[in-house]
Design a protein around this motif. Structure first.
Motif, short mmCIF file in Angstrom:
data_model
loop_
_atom_site.label_atom_id
_atom_site.label_comp_id
_atom_site.label_asym_id
_atom_site.label_seq_id
_atom_site.Cartn_x
_atom_site.Cartn_y
_atom_site.Cartn_z
N LYS A 27 0.83 -1.21 0.00
CA LYS A 27 0.00 0.00 0.00
C LYS A 27 0.86 1.26 0.00
O LYS A 27 0.55 2.25 -0.67
N THR A 28 1.97 1.22 0.74
CA THR A 28 2.89 2.36 0.74
C THR A 28 3.44 2.61 -0.66
O THR A 28 3.51 3.76 -1.12
N ALA A 29 3.82 1.52 -1.35
CA ALA A 29 4.34 1.66 -2.71
C ALA A 29 3.28 2.23 -3.64
O ALA A 29 3.59 3.06 -4.51
N VAL A 30 2.03 1.81 -3.47
CA VAL A 30 0.94 2.33 -4.31
C VAL A 30 0.71 3.81 -4.03
O VAL A 30 0.53 4.62 -4.96
N GLU A 31 0.73 4.18 -2.76
CA GLU A 31 0.51 5.59 -2.39
C GLU A 31 1.57 6.49 -2.99
O GLU A 31 1.28 7.61 -3.43
N TYR A 32 2.83 6.03 -3.00
CA TYR A 32 3.92 6.85 -3.53
C TYR A 32 4.10 6.68 -5.04
O TYR A 32 5.07 7.20 -5.60
N SER A 33 3.19 5.95 -5.66
CA SER A 33 3.24 5.80 -7.12
C SER A 33 2.17 6.67 -7.78
O SER A 33 1.77 6.42 -8.92
N ASN A 34 1.71 7.68 -7.03
CA ASN A 34 0.78 8.70 -7.55
C ASN A 34 -0.60 8.15 -7.88
O ASN A 34 -1.30 8.70 -8.74
N TYR A 35 -0.99 7.06 -7.22
CA TYR A 35 -2.37 6.59 -7.38
C TYR A 35 -3.26 7.32 -6.37
O TYR A 35 -2.85 7.58 -5.24
N LYS A 36 -4.46 7.64 -6.79
CA LYS A 36 -5.40 8.35 -5.93
C LYS A 36 -6.33 7.35 -5.22
O LYS A 36 -6.43 6.19 -5.61
N GLU A 37 -7.01 7.84 -4.19
CA GLU A 37 -7.86 6.97 -3.39
C GLU A 37 -8.99 6.33 -4.19
O GLU A 37 -9.46 5.24 -3.87
N ASN A 38 -9.45 7.01 -5.23
CA ASN A 38 -10.54 6.45 -6.03
C ASN A 38 -10.04 5.58 -7.19
O ASN A 38 -10.84 5.05 -7.96
N ASP A 39 -8.72 5.45 -7.32
CA ASP A 39 -8.16 4.58 -8.36
C ASP A 39 -8.32 3.11 -7.96
O ASP A 39 -8.25 2.77 -6.78
N ASN A 40 -8.51 2.26 -8.95
CA ASN A 40 -8.66 0.83 -8.68
C ASN A 40 -7.43 0.25 -7.99
O ASN A 40 -7.53 -0.61 -7.11
N GLU A 41 -6.25 0.73 -8.40
CA GLU A 41 -5.01 0.23 -7.82
C GLU A 41 -4.95 0.52 -6.31
O GLU A 41 -4.57 -0.35 -5.51
N TYR A 42 -5.33 1.73 -5.94
CA TYR A 42 -5.31 2.12 -4.53
C TYR A 42 -6.33 1.31 -3.74
O TYR A 42 -6.04 0.82 -2.63
#
Length: 509
Positions: free
Chosen positions: A371-386
Motif C-alpha cells: 500500500k505504501t508503494a501504491v501511495e507513492y506511485s501517484n495513485y489516488k484513493e478512487n483509483d482501482n489500484e489504490y
C-alpha cells in the motif's frame, strides 16, 4: 474315615501345587535372567536420544535447511536487485540528461555552421578574423576578393563540420545504447512487477514507482527470510514430535506385549493347576477345558501383539532414519502427572510463537509495504489500484484475526484433552491393584476347592460356597483389560501432553 482321607487328598494337592508353581517360577526366572543377559548387549535408547538421532539423520531437515539457504540467497538477491534498480534508474536519468544536452549543443553548433557557410558562400566573413599579419577583418566584411582568406575559413568550417558529424554519430550510438538499456530496465521492472503481482495476488496494480517497487521487493524477501528461518525450527520440532509419538507408540506396544506375556503366563499356570487337579480327580474336565481354552487365547493374543510391537519399533526406526534391523530397547518416560498446565499462559505463548500467526503477521507487513508503494506511485484513493491495495491489506488483517482464533481454539482443545487424559491416567494407576486383588480372591476360592463340582467337595458339603473356573478366567481377563487400559491411558496422556506443548509453540529442540 472317608472325610479324613478326602481332606488329606486336598491338602496333598494344595501343598504339591506350590512346589510345581515354584518350579515354574524358577524356570521363568532363569529364562528371564538369560534374556536380561542377552538384552545387556542391546543399547537402551532414551526419548531425547531417539529425537537427537532422528534429527541428525532426517532427510526432511536436510531439505528444510537447504530451502532456508535458498530463501536467504533470494533475500540477498532482492537487496542486490533493489540496489541495481536504483543505480540503473540513476544512470538512465543521467544518460538521458547528457544526451539531451549534447544533442542540443550539437544542433545549435550545426545551425551556427550552416549560417557561417551561407555567409561565406556569399563572400561575407561569418565571424571576426585575425590575419597572420595582425590585420583584423570584422564579422560581415566583404571578403569575396580575398580567396586565401575564404579558403582558410572554409577549411575551419569543414573541420568543425567533421567534428560535429563525429560527435553526432557518437551521440546517436549513445542514444541507441540508452534506448536498449532503457528497454532492459523497463523489462526488468515489468518482470519484477509480474513477480509481485503473482506473489501478492494483485490484478489491477500493473506498475509502481521503481524506488518503492525496490523497497517492496526487499521487504517481501526480508519477511520471507524471517518466516522461513522460524519455520525451520517449527519443522524441526514437528519431526521431533513425529519421532516422539512413534517412540510412545513403540513403548506402548512393548508394554502391551509384556502384559500379554504376563496374561499368558498366568493362563499357563492356571491351566497347569486345572490339568493337575483333573488328573488327581480334584477338578472336573470342564474346568480343565476352560482353562486350556483361556490359555490358548492368551497365546494367540501374545503372538498378535508381537507383530504390533515389532511394527511399532519398525516405524520408530524409520522415523529415526536408522537401519531397520538395529536392535533397540526403549527407556520408560516419566509421566509427571502433578505438573499441570496454565491455560492462559499457553494461549499467550501460542499466539506469540505459532507459525500460522507469524505468517499472518508477515502478510500484514508485506501488504502494508504494498500500500505504501501504491501511495507513492501517484495513485489516488478512487483509483482501482489504490482500492485493491487497501482491500488486500484489510484481507491480511482479517486472516490474522482468523489465525489467532484458530490457534486459540486448537490450544483450548488440546488443553481439554491433556487435562482429561491426566485425570484418566491418575485413576488408571489405582485400578490395577483392585483387579489383582480380585483375581487372587477368585484363584484362592477356586484352588482350595470352592466351586469344583466333584465327589470330594460333595463329601465335605462345601459345594454351595464354591467359586468356579469361569470366575477365575473372568478375573484374569479383567486384570489383563485393566493393565491394557492403564497402558493406553498413560500413553494417551504422554501423546496429549506432547501435542499440547507443540500447540502452544514450545520448541524444545
Amino acid at each position: 474315615m472317608k472325610k479324613n482321607i478326602s481332606m488329606l487328598l486336598i491338602c496333598s494337592m494344595l501343598f504339591s501345587l506350590p512346589l510345581q508353581v515354584q518350579g515354574a517360577e524358577k524356570t521363568e526366572t532363569e529364562t528371564t535372567t538369560e534374556e536380561e543377559t542377552q538384552e545387556e548387549t542391546v543399547p537402551t535408547l532414551t526419548l531425547d536420544e531417539a529425537i537427537k538421532i532422528g534429527l541428525e539423520n532426517s532427510l526432511t531437515m536436510e531439505k528444510v535447511n537447504n530451502q532456508a539457504k535458498i530463501t536467504s540467497l533470494v533475500n540477498k538477491n532482492s537487496s542486490d536487485t533493489k540496489k541495481d534498480l536504483d543505480e540503473a534508474e540513476s544512470k538512465l536519468l543521467d544518460a538521458e540528461s547528457s544526451i539531451y544536452s549534447g544533442r542540443k549543443k550539437i544542433y545549435s553548433s550545426m545551425d551556427q555552421l550552416d549560417s557561417a557557410q551561407s555567409a561565406l558562400d556569399n563572400g561575407i566573413a561569418p565571424e571576426t578574423i585575425t590575419l597572420p599579419n595582425g590585420t583584423v577583418i570584422p564579422k560581415g566584411t566583404d571578403i569575396s576578393s580575398m580567396p586565401a582568406v575564404i579558403a582558410a575559413i572554409q577549411k575551419n568550417l569543414d573541420d568543425s563540420k567533421r567534428q560535429l558529424n563525429s560527435s553526432l554519430k557518437d551521440l546517436d550510438e549513445g542514444n541507441s545504447k540508452y534506448l536498449a538499456n532503457q528497454a532492459k530496465y523497463e523489462a526488468t521492472l515489468q518482470f519484477a512487477m509480474a513477480n509481485i503481482s503473482n506473489k501478492l495476488s494483485t490484478s489491477t496494480i500493473t506498475s509502481l514507482d521503481p524506488t518503492y517497487m525496490g523497497n517492496l521487493i526487499k521487504e517481501m524477501a526480508k519477511v520471507q527470510d524471517r518466516v522461513t528461518n522460524y519455520a525451520t525450527n517449527i519443522y524441526k520440532n514437528q519431526i521431533a514430535l513425529l519421532i516422539q509419538n512413534s517412540y510412545f507408540e513403540a513403548l506402548k506396544q512393548n508394554k502391551l506385549l509384556e502384559t500379554k506375556e504376563k496374561a499368558m503366563e498366568r493362563g499357563k499356570l492356571q491351566f497347569e493347576f486345572a490339568d493337575y487337579a483333573y488328573e488327581v480327580g480334584a477338578k472336573s474336565k470342564d474346568d480343565r477345558n476352560l482353562a486350556k481354552m483361556y490359555y490358548d487365547s492368551t497365546v494367540m493374543a501374545y503372538d498378535l501383539q508381537v507383530k504390533e510391537a515389532n511394527n511399532a519399533m519398525l516405524e520408530l526406526k524409520k522415523n529415526m532414519n536408522i537401519p531397520l534391523e538395529t536392535p533397540l530397547q526403549l527407556e520408560e518416560v516419566p509421566l509427571d502427572l502433578e505438573k499441570g498446565f496454565d491455560l492462559q499462559k499457553g494461549i499467550d505463548s501460542g499466539l506469540r510463537a505459532r507459525l500460522e500467526v507469524k505468517k499472518a503477521y508477515a502478510n500484514v507487513e508485506i501488504y502494508n509495504a504494498l500500500k505504501t508503494a501504491v501511495e507513492y506511485s501517484n495513485y489516488k484513493e478512487n483509483d482501482n489500484e489504490y482500492q485493491e491495495a487497501s482491500l488486500l491489506l484489510e484481507q491480511a488483517r482479517l486472516e490474522l484475526k482468523d489465525a489467532k482464533l484458530q490457534v486459540e481454539t486448537s490450544i483450548r482443545t488440546s488443553y481439554e484433552t491433556v487435562t482429561a487424559m491426566e485425570k484418566v491416567a491418575k485413576k488408571s494407576l489405582g485400578l490395577k491393584a483392585n483387579a489383582e486383588e480380585t483375581l487372587e480372591i477368585a484363584k484362592l476360592k477356586y484352588e482350595v476347592g470352592f466351586g469344583a463340582d466333584n465327589a470330594l467337595l460333595k463329601q465335605l458339603n462345601l459345594q454351595d460356597v464354591s467359586g468356579t473356573m469361569v470366575e477365575v478366567i473372568a478375573a484374569e481377563e479383567n486384570l489383563t483389560s485393566v493393565e491394557e487400559k492403564m497402558i493406553e491411558a498413560t500413553n494417551g496422556y504422554l501423546l496429549a501432553r506432547a501435542k499440547y506443548l507443540n500447540d502452544i509453540g514450545i520448541l524444545p529442540y
